[in-house]
Design an enzyme around this catalytic site. Structure first.
Site, PDB file in Angstrom:
ATOM      1  N   LYS A 250     -16.179   2.598  -2.254  1.00  0.00           N
ATOM      2  CA  LYS A 250     -17.483   2.275  -1.664  1.00  0.00           C
ATOM      3  C   LYS A 250     -18.643   2.564  -2.625  1.00  0.00           C
ATOM      4  O   LYS A 250     -18.626   3.573  -3.327  1.00  0.00           O
ATOM      5  CB  LYS A 250     -17.667   3.097  -0.388  1.00  0.00           C
ATOM      6  CG  LYS A 250     -16.578   2.840   0.643  1.00  0.00           C
ATOM      7  CD  LYS A 250     -16.500   3.960   1.665  1.00  0.00           C
ATOM      8  CE  LYS A 250     -15.281   3.761   2.560  1.00  0.00           C
ATOM      9  NZ  LYS A 250     -14.951   4.963   3.339  1.00  0.00           N
TER      10      LYS A 250
ATOM     11  N   LYS B  60       0.824  -1.211   0.000  1.00  0.00           N
ATOM     12  CA  LYS B  60       0.000   0.000   0.000  1.00  0.00           C
ATOM     13  C   LYS B  60       0.858   1.261   0.000  1.00  0.00           C
ATOM     14  O   LYS B  60       1.917   1.291   0.625  1.00  0.00           O
ATOM     15  CB  LYS B  60      -0.903   0.021   1.244  1.00  0.00           C
ATOM     16  CG  LYS B  60      -1.900  -1.128   1.278  1.00  0.00           C
ATOM     17  CD  LYS B  60      -2.658  -1.191   2.594  1.00  0.00           C
ATOM     18  CE  LYS B  60      -3.861  -0.292   2.600  1.00  0.00           C
ATOM     19  NZ  LYS B  60      -4.702  -0.530   3.819  1.00  0.00           N
TER      20      LYS B  60
ATOM     21  N   GLU C 168      -6.894   3.244   8.288  1.00  0.00           N
ATOM     22  CA  GLU C 168      -6.550   4.651   8.050  1.00  0.00           C
ATOM     23  C   GLU C 168      -7.559   5.569   8.698  1.00  0.00           C
ATOM     24  O   GLU C 168      -8.630   5.141   9.113  1.00  0.00           O
ATOM     25  CB  GLU C 168      -6.457   4.950   6.545  1.00  0.00           C
ATOM     26  CG  GLU C 168      -7.783   4.901   5.822  1.00  0.00           C
ATOM     27  CD  GLU C 168      -7.759   5.679   4.489  1.00  0.00           C
ATOM     28  OE1 GLU C 168      -6.875   6.531   4.276  1.00  0.00           O
ATOM     29  OE2 GLU C 168      -8.665   5.434   3.669  1.00  0.00           O
TER      30      GLU C 168
ATOM     31  N   ARG D   8     -11.820  14.446   7.607  1.00  0.00           N
ATOM     32  CA  ARG D   8     -12.787  15.292   6.892  1.00  0.00           C
ATOM     33  C   ARG D   8     -14.162  14.662   6.983  1.00  0.00           C
ATOM     34  O   ARG D   8     -14.317  13.562   7.510  1.00  0.00           O
ATOM     35  CB  ARG D   8     -12.382  15.377   5.422  1.00  0.00           C
ATOM     36  CG  ARG D   8     -12.279  13.976   4.830  1.00  0.00           C
ATOM     37  CD  ARG D   8     -12.162  13.940   3.332  1.00  0.00           C
ATOM     38  NE  ARG D   8     -11.734  12.638   2.857  1.00  0.00           N
ATOM     39  CZ  ARG D   8     -12.542  11.601   2.632  1.00  0.00           C
ATOM     40  NH1 ARG D   8     -13.836  11.691   2.853  1.00  0.00           N
ATOM     41  NH2 ARG D   8     -12.060  10.452   2.203  1.00  0.00           N
TER      42      ARG D   8
HETATM   43  P1  ADP Z   1      -7.687   4.195   0.312  1.00  0.00           P
HETATM   44  O1  ADP Z   1      -7.269   5.324   1.205  1.00  0.00           O
HETATM   45  O2  ADP Z   1      -6.943   4.158  -0.988  1.00  0.00           O
HETATM   46  O3  ADP Z   1      -9.166   4.112   0.159  1.00  0.00           O
HETATM   47  P2  ADP Z   1      -7.697   2.133   2.413  1.00  0.00           P
HETATM   48  O4  ADP Z   1      -6.531   1.829   3.263  1.00  0.00           O
HETATM   49  O5  ADP Z   1      -8.802   2.930   3.048  1.00  0.00           O
HETATM   50  O6  ADP Z   1      -7.213   2.862   1.066  1.00  0.00           O
HETATM   51  O7  ADP Z   1      -8.317   0.807   1.856  1.00  0.00           O
HETATM   52  C1  ADP Z   1      -9.383   0.807   0.945  1.00  0.00           C
HETATM   53  C2  ADP Z   1     -10.017  -0.541   0.893  1.00  0.00           C
HETATM   54  O8  ADP Z   1      -9.083  -1.539   0.482  1.00  0.00           O
HETATM   55  C3  ADP Z   1     -10.546  -1.039   2.233  1.00  0.00           C
HETATM   56  O9  ADP Z   1     -11.820  -0.554   2.533  1.00  0.00           O
HETATM   57  C4  ADP Z   1     -10.556  -2.546   1.984  1.00  0.00           C
HETATM   58  O10 ADP Z   1     -11.664  -2.900   1.215  1.00  0.00           O
HETATM   59  C5  ADP Z   1      -9.313  -2.764   1.154  1.00  0.00           C
HETATM   60  N1  ADP Z   1      -8.178  -3.084   2.027  1.00  0.00           N
HETATM   61  C6  ADP Z   1      -7.322  -2.223   2.628  1.00  0.00           C
HETATM   62  N2  ADP Z   1      -6.417  -2.871   3.389  1.00  0.00           N
HETATM   63  C7  ADP Z   1      -6.689  -4.190   3.281  1.00  0.00           C
HETATM   64  C8  ADP Z   1      -6.106  -5.398   3.825  1.00  0.00           C
HETATM   65  N3  ADP Z   1      -5.050  -5.365   4.633  1.00  0.00           N
HETATM   66  N4  ADP Z   1      -6.677  -6.586   3.488  1.00  0.00           N
HETATM   67  C9  ADP Z   1      -7.752  -6.649   2.658  1.00  0.00           C
HETATM   68  N5  ADP Z   1      -8.328  -5.558   2.104  1.00  0.00           N
HETATM   69  C10 ADP Z   1      -7.817  -4.340   2.411  1.00  0.00           C
END
Ligand code: ADP
Length: 453
Positions: A237, A158, A287, A291
């Protein structure tokens, strides 16, 4: 209290903020690109200022133009909405340097949470549980190999600066690690100008559960319960619920306590959302968004609180005036994000809206800035309406959403309403057993059936 607020956004969220301002007796200033001169957020504002050409970079992301607009019109505060400059710490700092209030957290907290690695180390130190993974940035392929072997495959690479699901790559096994690592870094560099990445265990059946919080400038922090945002496509989402079909009141209270204690310790203020993955009855922080979120209305429907009004009150220095025990939840709410896209291929479908008839009736809310005769521009996000329903319980909310989707008439452009109708009829959705991976398979399965037919 402020007497005039500039809203640095467009579309439904600009209208949403205007509505709160109007009810509070606060005048509004809209900003717009040349492509949005006829937009509803411009028509309904008390004043408006054109801040540049259609490209977002030259208009809605044009920091000096927006601050000049606030100074010229005498706005005392700027609400950034979501997206655009809402999580830009430099912008928040610039706003404050000009003697204007930024309706959001301090630049320090925006910066802290904007870097996901810092966000995670901060939360870990505050006792918030995390997804297993690297303790910080992973700089080399060798280091990535070591961590992945330790936490076991599959793993997710990530981007530290990530957002909108970009810069995220899964490695199923060691053979796939090199590609995932290089691709994630390249995508992160291209999208965010920062190639720092970290590694997390890729969870196979989690739900996305997030907690809405509000904190005032006087040390009070409360939460407004959880939203379940597990229905996602490409990590984005599509449909959200409050509360989650799988979270008990006891689990919500326990998580709420950990989160509000943590935010109190760092002196956080204004609105925020902590996102977690929930699997095997464990919450793992991924995370924090500093906001207002797109899906905030489902929380408003079950808690009967206007979150934007609260953001404005907090920014003006007012105390929350209530505590956690005053916050109660009533019934169930669902939001469908309706976008101007083909419901099967997801190809964008901008253009002229020839007919627009939103649904109404008990427990139905439509947050949208479009109207018949409006031309959806190709330059911005494809979200055109959020349909939100409230019911006394989840089955009633589902029945109401089906009814509302059937009533919704939009012609001239393609929308994702047919996809939402299909989701609302599906047994896995009705049972509430879906995980974050379900929708992707649901969409692919439907395509597969069609091809096979
Ligand atoms: P962004 O800020 O790009 O939206 P996030 O960290 O919020 O990234 O992750 C977005 C989505 O990705 C999460 O809601 C979930 O569906 C998937 N995701 C994130 N981390 C994981 C993980 N460790 N394992 C499985 N799915 C994940």
């Amino acid at each position: 209290m402020f007497t005039k607020i500039l809203i640095a956004n467009r579309g439904e969220i600009a209208l949403r903020v205007q509505r709160a301002c109007r009810e509070m007796g606060i005048a509004t200033v809209a900003v717009h690109s040349t492509a949005d001169a006829d937009a509803m957020h411009v028509r309904l504002a008390d004043e408006s200022v054109c801040i540049g050409p259609p490209s977002a970079r030259e208009s809605y992301l044009n920091r000096s133009a927006i601050i000049s607009a606030a100074l010229i019109t005498g706005a005392q505060a700027i609400h950034p909405g979501y997206g655009f400059l809402s999580e830009n710490a430099d912008f928040a700092e610039m706003v404050e340097a000009h003697g204007i209030a930024f309706i959001g957290p301090s630049p320090t907290h925006i910066r802290m949470m904007g870097d996901k690695i810092t966000a995670k180390t901060t939360m870990l130190a505050l006792g918030v549980p995390l997804v297993p993974g690297s303790p910080g940035e992973v700089e080399t392929l060798e280091a990535a190999r070591e961590i992945a072997a330790h936490i076991k495959y599959p793993v997710l690479i990530k981007a530290a600066a990530g957002g909108g699901g970009r810069g995220m790559k899964v490695a199923q096994d060691e053979a796939g690690l090199e590609d995932a690592f290089r691709l994630a870094r390249a995508e992160a560099q291209a999208a965010f100008g920062n190639n720092a990445v970290y590694i997390e265990k890729y969870l196979d059946k989690p739900r996305h559960i997030e907690l809405q919080v509000l904190a005032d400038n006087h040390g009070h922090v409360v939460h407004f319960g959880e939203r379940d945002c597990s229905l996602q496509r490409r990590h984005q989402k599509l449909l959200e619920e409050a509360g989650s079909p799988v979270i008990t009141a006891a689990a919500r209270d326990a998580l709420g306590k950990i989160v509000t204690d943590a935010l109190q310790k760092i002196g956080y203020r204004n609105a925020g959302t902590l996102e977690f993955l929930y699997q095997d009855e464990q919450f793992s922080f991924i995370e924090m968004n500093t906001r207002l979120q797109v899906e905030h209305p489902v929380t408003e429907m079950v808690s009967d609180v206007d979150l934007v009004r609260e953001q404005i009150r907090i920014s003006a220095g007012e105390e929350l005036g209530y505590s956690q025990s005053d916050i109660t939840f009533r019934g169930h709410a669902i939001e469908c994000r309706i976008t101007a896209e083909d419901p099967e291929t997801f190809a964008p479908s901008p253009g002229l809206v020839s007919l627009f008839h939103p649904p109404g009736g008990l427990g139905v809310r439509t947050d949208s800035a479009i109207y018949a005769g409006y031309r959806v521009p190709p330059h911005y996000d494809s979200l055109i309406a959020k349909l939100i329903v409230h019911g006394r319980n989840r089955p009633e909310a589902i029945a109401r959403m089906r009814r509302a989707l059937d009533e919704f008439a939009i012609s001239g452009i393609k929308t994702t309403i047919p996809l939402h109708r299909r989701i609302l009829e599906d047994p896995a959705f009705i049972a509430g057993t879906y995980t974050i991976h379900w929708l992707e398979r649901f969409v692919a399965g439907e395509d597969g059936l069609k091809d096979g037919a």
